[in-house]
Design a protein around this motif. Structure first.
Motif, short mmCIF file in Angstrom:
data_model
loop_
_atom_site.label_atom_id
_atom_site.label_comp_id
_atom_site.label_asym_id
_atom_site.label_seq_id
_atom_site.Cartn_x
_atom_site.Cartn_y
_atom_site.Cartn_z
N ARG A 68 35.31 46.52 37.62
CA ARG A 68 36.69 46.78 37.95
C ARG A 68 37.28 45.35 37.94
NH1 ARG A 68 35.79 49.30 42.14
NH2 ARG A 68 35.20 47.47 43.53
N ARG A 71 38.20 44.58 34.40
CA ARG A 71 39.08 45.35 33.80
C ARG A 71 40.33 44.73 34.33
NH1 ARG A 71 38.09 50.07 36.21
NH2 ARG A 71 39.73 49.96 37.53
N GLU A 72 40.53 44.43 35.38
CA GLU A 72 41.70 43.82 35.94
C GLU A 72 42.16 42.52 35.23
OE1 GLU A 72 40.89 43.45 40.19
OE2 GLU A 72 41.17 45.62 40.50
N ARG A 74 41.70 42.25 32.27
CA ARG A 74 41.76 42.46 30.85
C ARG A 74 40.78 41.90 29.96
NH1 ARG A 74 46.97 40.23 29.84
NH2 ARG A 74 46.25 40.72 27.63
#
Length: 109
Positions: A68, A71-72, A74
């Protein structure tokens, strides 16, 4: 030219203080061995969480927590295939950073 065949940037970008802070945050994320293992496992293509968990030797909840954050930031992106979430590198820049630094480490040997 494909994303993986891009050449390295040669110009030093001028970064605002805010963007310099974001850059430092990316290096902190990649500075954790577990998160770096997750990123490196995605170098060859999309990977399901169960495989990433096994590769990194982490529980699935901990793996999901790290994913997570990646992903946050990028660094990784996710997509769904049926019931599975697959993770892969967000873009070619991440691949270059990881591979260039890995090769730099190997120069000592």
């Amino acid at each position: 030219m494909t994303d993986t065949q891009q050449t390295c940037c040669t110009e030093i970008p001028s970064l605002s203080e805010e963007r310099l802070t974001r850059l430092a945050s990316l290096f902190r994320l990649l500075g954790d061995e577990g998160r770096l293992q997750l990123v490196m496992a995605c170098l060859d293509g999309p990977q399901p969480v169960c495989c990433l968990s096994e590769i990194a030797g982490m529980s699935q909840p901990l793996t999901s927590h790290h994913l997570r954050g990646l992903r946050e930031a990028r660094i990784l992106k996710s997509s769904r295939k049926g019931k599975q979430m697959l993770y892969e590198l967000d873009d070619h820049h991440i691949r270059h950073v990881v591979l260039d630094l890995a090769n730099h480490v190997l120069e000592d040997e």
